[in-house]
Design an enzyme around this catalytic site. Structure first.
Site, short mmCIF file in Angstrom:
data_model
loop_
_atom_site.label_atom_id
_atom_site.label_comp_id
_atom_site.label_asym_id
_atom_site.label_seq_id
_atom_site.Cartn_x
_atom_site.Cartn_y
_atom_site.Cartn_z
N LYS B 108 -14.28 -35.66 -7.99
CA LYS B 108 -15.15 -36.72 -8.49
C LYS B 108 -16.00 -36.07 -9.58
CE LYS B 108 -19.04 -39.65 -7.70
NZ LYS B 108 -20.17 -39.97 -6.84
N ALA B 195 -22.31 -45.91 -6.81
CA ALA B 195 -23.74 -45.76 -7.04
C ALA B 195 -24.47 -47.09 -7.20
CB ALA B 195 -24.03 -44.90 -8.27
N GLY B 196 -25.65 -47.14 -6.63
CA GLY B 196 -26.53 -48.29 -6.80
C GLY B 196 -26.52 -49.28 -5.65
N ALA B 217 -23.42 -43.93 -0.50
CA ALA B 217 -23.91 -42.91 0.42
C ALA B 217 -25.32 -43.27 0.88
CB ALA B 217 -23.90 -41.53 -0.23
#
Lengths: 81, 273
Positions: B108, B195-196, B217
């Site tokens: 990643k 993300a977010g 996460a």
């Protein structure tokens, strides 16, 4: 025996001259490594090594002799991402 | 896929194919932010994820229990990341170390522009992508929600495009759903919203927009009850995927009655006509 000064993961260390990367890593991770640098107990190591910013593949650990001034980085998986 | 013929059975066997592998879960739960390895393990198990991200950091002999062993024990595949890298050079070195340590060519790729936003640096990201693809990596590129950059990364040979919904750890959800849709509509490789995500509805929205999977996460690991939020995310991703395949109704400016007017009592019909 003569000693050499190296840097390991940002710490200064003194080692016996002539030590190989395989021997050094074996000492750090507390596992016996065979001549192919595989763990004798059959476990996966999950670590990688770089010396002076260049990755040293596991197959080369046994023939890689550490020298004065080497900067060794040993990395593994950590929580993140 | 013929969405008319999707049944509940199909949604239960709706594999996610990425970089030559088939995964049954479309939720990728990252390991970052968990208060303890025990919490992380419970959350991973509750999420049903088969793939998780890990960072590459200095080995410490003090850590008797570690993430690597935890993942091995739970049969979760590790996707190493280059988190913390600000230049293509650092990201490339980290990727090579990760490949050596974890015996995987999956990476990643994160190349961050600054600590305040943690948003990707497009130029460094693209340069690192080209090099890592040439070096034989399957690059999962964490990118801005920019369709033009996503296209460039795809042209450079990434295995998956991972646009940010919002800055890492912000929990702001998907700030530009239109851009995510555009990225999806042009993609020849899987799109993973990364993300977010703040809560379950954000993950569902990502899937409704057509993303192939969601990576999150903090939304789980920093939740008050991490395993419970992991379960919520699992359900949300599944629900969003089913809704996407089912095909949502078009948006209309005016109402459209769902009850028939036929057969209504005569005395009332006049009132509506």
């Amino acid at each position: 025996m003569k000693s050499i000064g190296i840097k390991f993961n940002s710490r200064e260390l003194n080692l016996d001259e002539g030590i190989t990367l395989r021997e050094f890593i074996s000492m750090q991770i507390g596992k016996d490594l065979d001549s192919n640098s595989a763990a004798v107990d059959g476990s996966k190591l999950g670590i990688a090594a770089a010396v002076n910013g260049a990755v040293i593949p596991r197959s080369a650990w046994n023939s890689y002799t550490l020298a004065e001034g080497h900067s060794i980085e040993l990395v593994t998986a950590a929580q993140g991402g | 896929m013929d969405t008319q013929n999707i049944t509940e059975l199909d949604i239960n066997s709706d594999p996610f194919q990425v970089a030559g592998r088939t995964l049954s879960s479309r939720l990728i739960l990252g390991t970052g932010g968990a208060s303890s390895l025990t919490t992380l393990e419970s959350a991973l198990q509750a999420s049903g994820t088969e793939l998780t991200t890990v960072a590459i950091r200095h080995f410490s002999a003090a850590g008797e229990s570690n993430v690597y062993d935890l993942l091995q024990r739970n049969n979760v595949i590790a996707l190493p990341n280059t988190a913390g890298c600000f230049t293509a050079r650092d990201a490339i070195l980290t990727a090579h170390l990760a490949r050596e340590a974890l015996e995987t060519n999956w990476i990643k790729l994160e190349v961050i522009a600054d600590e305040h936003t943690l948003l990707p640096d497009p130029l460094e990201l693209h340069a690192a992508t080209e090099q890592l693809v040439a070096d034989g990596f399957q690059v999962f590129a964490y990118t801005n929600d920019d369709p033009a950059l996503a296209q460039r990364l795809q042209d450079a040979g990434v295995a998956a495009i991972m646009p940010a919904g919002a800055p890492i750890g912000s929990g702001l959800g998907i700030l530009n759903p239109h851009n995510i849709s555009t990225i999806v509509s042009r993609a020849q490789v899987p799109v993973i919203l990364d993300a977010g995500v703040g809560t379950a509805s954000d993950a569902a929205l990502a899937m409704e927009l057509g993303c192939d999977a969601v990576l999150l996460a903090s939304a789980v690991t920093r939740a008050h009850n991490a395993p419970l939020m992991a379960m919520a995310m699992k359900d949300a991703v599944r629900a969003g995927r089913a809704a996407r395949l089912a095909g949502r109704i078009p948006r209309r400016d005016t109402a459209l009655a769902s009850s028939p007017t036929e057969g209504m009592m005569q005395t009332l019909v006049g009132d509506f006509s």
